[in-house]
Design a protein around this motif. Structure first.
Motif, PDB file in Angstrom:
ATOM      1  N   LEU A  34       0.815  -1.220   0.000  1.00 47.65           N
ATOM      2  CA  LEU A  34       0.000   0.000   0.000  1.00 47.65           C
ATOM      3  C   LEU A  34       0.849   1.271   0.000  1.00 47.65           C
ATOM      4  CD1 LEU A  34      -2.703  -1.070   2.635  1.00 47.65           C
ATOM      5  CD2 LEU A  34      -2.987  -0.926   0.151  1.00 47.65           C
ATOM      6  N   TRP A  71      -9.229  -3.715   3.389  1.00 47.42           N
ATOM      7  CA  TRP A  71      -7.924  -4.349   3.216  1.00 47.42           C
ATOM      8  C   TRP A  71      -7.784  -5.683   3.936  1.00 47.42           C
ATOM      9  CZ3 TRP A  71      -5.643   1.062   4.438  1.00 47.42           C
ATOM     10  CH2 TRP A  71      -5.625   1.831   3.267  1.00 47.42           C
ATOM     11  N   ARG A  74      -7.344  -8.811   1.685  1.00 46.29           N
ATOM     12  CA  ARG A  74      -6.014  -8.879   1.054  1.00 46.29           C
ATOM     13  C   ARG A  74      -4.961  -9.328   2.059  1.00 46.29           C
ATOM     14  NH1 ARG A  74      -2.792 -10.752  -2.396  1.00 46.29           N
ATOM     15  NH2 ARG A  74      -0.891  -9.527  -2.747  1.00 46.29           N
TER      16      ARG A  74
END
Length: 220
Positions: A34, A71, A74
């Motif tokens: 990220l 998130w 993921r």
């Protein structure tokens, strides 16, 4: 002296296995992906037993809950392909499980880890063959600290909650076991969510796995 239990239920991460290195690595990998700074490993490690969202909050401080939810899948995907790089059974746990088996005392696992992660991980760890029950985070509609997972495990084992002991390293383990009616022991060697467990009102705190043998009344 407490009577010998008929069943012992264990939390998984931070109680039976030290999975923090692989979970921390997954958080750090996501942060790099990220473009965020790599978080301090120790700060993430302390909240491993509090679950994925807690780890992401530590790894991505200041991020709102909507982004944490976005998130989380993921993060779990990253973790799922490297769950056993460094994860291991805590020293002394094997001896505890052998002592339970020698006394014909059933043992099982009650974890908030989702089944799609817990089952393949445990399938690759030899100790799991002796487990009599596995309740994962998605076995029921609710998870710890709700008492239902512990009650479900007791029902599967055919024991009354008062005849069982719940062992875990997070407040949720104590709350779940206590509400279900089991005896509760804190795994003092675990992650403890960075908090002092003395305030959790468990029936006992055990500093090392091998000391569980005495705490459970399994000494010869």
């Amino acid at each position: 002296m407490n009577p010998l239990p008929r069943a012992v239920l264990f939390d998984l991460d931070g109680t039976l296995i030290d999975s923090a290195p692989d979970l921390v690595a997954a958080v750090q990998s996501l942060c790099v992906e990220l473009g965020a700074p790599r978080p301090d490993a120790d700060s993430v490690r302390r909240v491993v037993s509090a679950g994925g969202r807690a780890m992401l909050r530590k790894g991505l401080p200041g991020v709102d809950e909507a982004m944490i939810d976005q998130w989380l899948p993921r993060f779990l995907d990253i973790y799922s392909v490297a769950m056993l790089q460094h994860t291991r059974l805590y020293d002394g746990i094997h001896e505890v499980l052998e002592a339970l088996t020698a006394r014909s005392i059933a043992w099982g696992i009650v974890t908030n880890k989702p089944g799609w992660l817990a089952r393949p991980l445990l399938a690759q760890m030899d100790f799991f063959a002796g487990s009599a029950v596995l309740v994962t985070g998605d076995t029921l509609p609710v998870r710890k600290p709700d008492p239902a997972p512990v009650l479900h495990a007791c029902a599967q084992l055919g024991v009354a909650p008062a005849e069982a002991v719940m062992v875990g390293d997070d407040l949720r383990d104590v709350l779940s076991g206590r509400a279900a009616g089991t005896r509760t022991l804190v795994a003092g060697w675990g992650y403890l969510d960075g908090e002092p467990p003395q305030a959790w009102q468990a029936d006992g705190i055990v500093d090392t796995p091998i000391e569980l043998i005495a705490a459970l009344g399994l000494e010869a």
